[in-house]
Enzyme design. Structure first.
Site, short mmCIF file in Angstrom:
data_model
loop_
_atom_site.label_atom_id
_atom_site.label_comp_id
_atom_site.label_asym_id
_atom_site.label_seq_id
_atom_site.Cartn_x
_atom_site.Cartn_y
_atom_site.Cartn_z
N GLU A 22 1.01 -1.35 -0.09
CA GLU A 22 -0.27 -0.01 -0.28
C GLU A 22 0.76 1.59 -0.39
O GLU A 22 1.82 2.12 0.65
CB GLU A 22 -1.70 -0.10 1.01
CG GLU A 22 -2.02 -0.92 1.17
CD GLU A 22 -2.90 -0.78 2.27
OE1 GLU A 22 -1.89 -1.60 3.19
OE2 GLU A 22 -4.25 -0.89 2.18
N CYS B 268 3.56 8.39 0.26
CA CYS B 268 4.22 7.68 2.53
C CYS B 268 3.82 6.27 1.45
O CYS B 268 2.99 5.37 0.62
CB CYS B 268 2.88 7.85 2.85
SG CYS B 268 3.02 6.48 4.42
N CYS C 246 3.76 -6.93 8.25
CA CYS C 246 4.60 -6.09 9.40
C CYS C 246 5.00 -7.18 10.39
O CYS C 246 4.39 -8.22 11.21
CB CYS C 246 4.67 -4.64 10.19
SG CYS C 246 5.73 -3.97 11.08
N CYS D 244 2.37 -3.62 17.32
CA CYS D 244 2.25 -2.29 17.81
C CYS D 244 0.53 -2.84 17.66
O CYS D 244 -0.03 -3.20 17.33
CB CYS D 244 2.89 -1.75 17.07
SG CYS D 244 4.27 -0.63 16.73
N CYS E 257 -1.63 -0.31 15.59
CA CYS E 257 -1.70 -0.27 14.08
C CYS E 257 -1.96 -1.99 13.65
O CYS E 257 -2.22 -3.11 14.18
CB CYS E 257 0.21 -0.77 14.18
SG CYS E 257 0.28 -0.30 12.05
N GLY F 168 5.27 -1.78 7.56
CA GLY F 168 6.25 -2.65 7.58
C GLY F 168 7.53 -1.66 8.53
O GLY F 168 6.65 -0.63 8.72
N GLU F 169 8.19 -2.14 9.74
CA GLU F 169 9.14 -1.33 9.54
C GLU F 169 10.97 -1.19 8.81
O GLU F 169 11.47 -2.17 8.72
CB GLU F 169 9.34 -2.73 11.08
CG GLU F 169 11.26 -2.15 11.89
CD GLU F 169 11.14 -0.48 12.07
OE1 GLU F 169 9.94 -0.31 12.56
OE2 GLU F 169 12.47 0.25 12.34
N SER G 158 10.60 6.46 9.35
CA SER G 158 9.91 6.17 10.52
C SER G 158 10.77 4.75 11.21
O SER G 158 10.65 3.94 10.45
CB SER G 158 8.76 6.53 10.79
OG SER G 158 8.35 6.32 12.18
N SER H 241 9.06 6.48 16.96
CA SER H 241 7.44 6.78 17.36
C SER H 241 8.00 5.79 18.81
O SER H 241 8.49 5.39 19.11
CB SER H 241 7.31 4.98 16.67
OG SER H 241 7.03 5.40 14.70
N CYS I 104 -2.43 7.19 9.13
CA CYS I 104 -1.36 6.29 9.94
C CYS I 104 -2.04 4.78 10.71
O CYS I 104 -3.01 5.25 11.32
CB CYS I 104 -0.35 6.82 10.80
SG CYS I 104 0.23 8.25 10.45
#
Ligand code: SAH
Length: 368
Positions: free
Chosen positions: A96, A109, A116, A120, A123, A169-170, A201, A224, A347
């Site tokens: 996405e 973005c 991911c 969290c 999220c 994702g990270e 981020s 974050s 987000c």
């Protein structure tokens, strides 16, 4: 391996690598320049469109390489003009990307992974789990697709383009591919989106924060935080158990000391109603940052609600009060306005959602 896995995605190669590829192919280096310009400057998505290449070369390229791998499954357009693209990889995984037009610039973005691995609790992407990390080509393609959709294939964008690595994702668990993609996009012969227009981020992968501190050509960094104490952060962001706040903020301080003029460093703090938004927590957060002698600004992000997440956004007055406590303790604070909530583009809302009444089928898209 599928057919696609064996083919080299030329959109994921740097200019230098493309030269090497083309030379091994037995073609002169100027062909590499033509191809790089066609893919990244003119944003073409197939070799067949690169009309200056001889037909025989295009055919040979098609046999061993590809110009693009992502396809658009659907596009959602928000009331505020934000566009969310739901794409899929050649192996059918969701990717996405969100295009956010603003008065003076656009922000794209992008995602660094499909799904991911971090969990969290606030999220939605976490619910997908990690499907896989994206390749450099898949990261670059997201930007090409979003720009082609907004302006037409190869048309010059009307505003500057900023990138944020804040999609699914990270990014710091896919560090090498991320940095490679950013290098390709910075090339003046291509997209020419330079690192100071990019912000990445992270939820706090400490070794990569330390590594970024040593890299001269780098994007802006956002961390974050989400919570002011280990106890609460362990709960909301389990990655904190691996790298607790003291370690993370120690690495942040190291990083801050390497900041050069024009580079930006920020903290993000998602505001969850009745969970992490009290006066006491504002004081704890300010004290934590001050104790580590960190001067970076804090961006407060009102939670973007999404079923079945068990949170609500903090009310606007609460956010303002939280902000004024931080500011009274010398912490610069900014409240981020949510964009694209109605289309699950904000987000923490990226989870390959298909429902919404603002779908446009991919057949209507340009540059797909
Ligand atoms: N994995 C990276 C990048 C993706 S998240 C990271 O964690 O930083 C981008 C930002 O959105 C993070 O600051 C995250 O805390 C925030 N976020 C996640 N879910 C959210 C939600 N539901 N509402 C508001 N912000 C959210």
């Amino acid at each position: 391996m599928s057919e696609m896995d064996k083919k080299t995605n030329l959109t994921g190669l740097s200019h230098a690598e493309l030269v090497e590829f083309i030379e091994q192919f037995g073609e002169p280096a100027y062909r590499a320049r033509q191809i790089f310009g066609a893919l990244h400057h003119r944003r073409l998505r197939s070799f067949d469109e690169i009309s200056e290449l001889p037909k025989a070369l295009r055919e040979r390229l098609n046999e061993s390489a590809t110009a693009s791998t992502l396809t658009i499954e659907s596009r959602y357009i928000s009331e505020d003009g934000t566009r969310r693209f739901l794409m899929k990889t050649h192996d059918n995984l969701p990717v996405e990307t969100v295009f956010i037009p603003e008065e003076r610039r656009d922000t794209i973005c992008f995602s660094s992974q499909s799904g991911c691995p971090l969990q969290c609790t606030f999220c939605l992407t976490a619910q997908l789990g990690l499907l896989r990390s994206l390749t450099p080509g898949e990261i670059v393609e997201q930007i090409i697709i979003a720009l082609n959709d907004a302006y037409g294939v190869g048309e010059k964008p009307l505003r500057g383009t900023n990138l944020v690595g804040m999609g699914a994702g990270e990014p710091f668990l896919n560090f090498d591919s991320l940095m490679k993609a950013l290098g390709i996009m910075a090339d003046p012969q291509g997209l020419f989106i330079v690192p100071h227009r990019v912000t990445v981020s992270t939820a706090g992968i400490v070794p990569r924060v330390q590594e970024l501190a040593t890299i001269p050509q780098r994007p802006n960094l956002a961390i974050s935080l989400g919570a002011p104490t280990n106890e609460m952060r362990d709960e909301l962001m389990p990655i904190n158990k691996k790298w607790p706040l003291e370690e993370l903020l120690g690495a942040c301080k190291e990083f801050e000391q390497t900041l050069k003029a024009g580079e930006r460093f920020t903290f993000e703090y998602v505001m969850l109603d009745g969970v992490n938004d009290s006066d006491e927590q504002a004081r704890q957060l300010a004290n934590l940052l001050n104790r580590h002698d960190l001067h970076a600004r804090v961006n407060l992000i009102p939670h973007n609600p999404a079923d079945p997440l068990p949170y609500q956004p903090s009310p606007a007055e609460r956010v303002e009060q939280f902000k004024s406590i931080l500011e009274s303790k010398g912490v610069r604070t900014f409240v981020r306005r949510p964009r694209g909530r109605d289309i699950f583009a904000a987000c923490g809302q990226l989870a390959a959602r298909r429902e919404t009444n603002k779908i446009q089928a991919s057949s209507q898209l340009i540059g797909a």
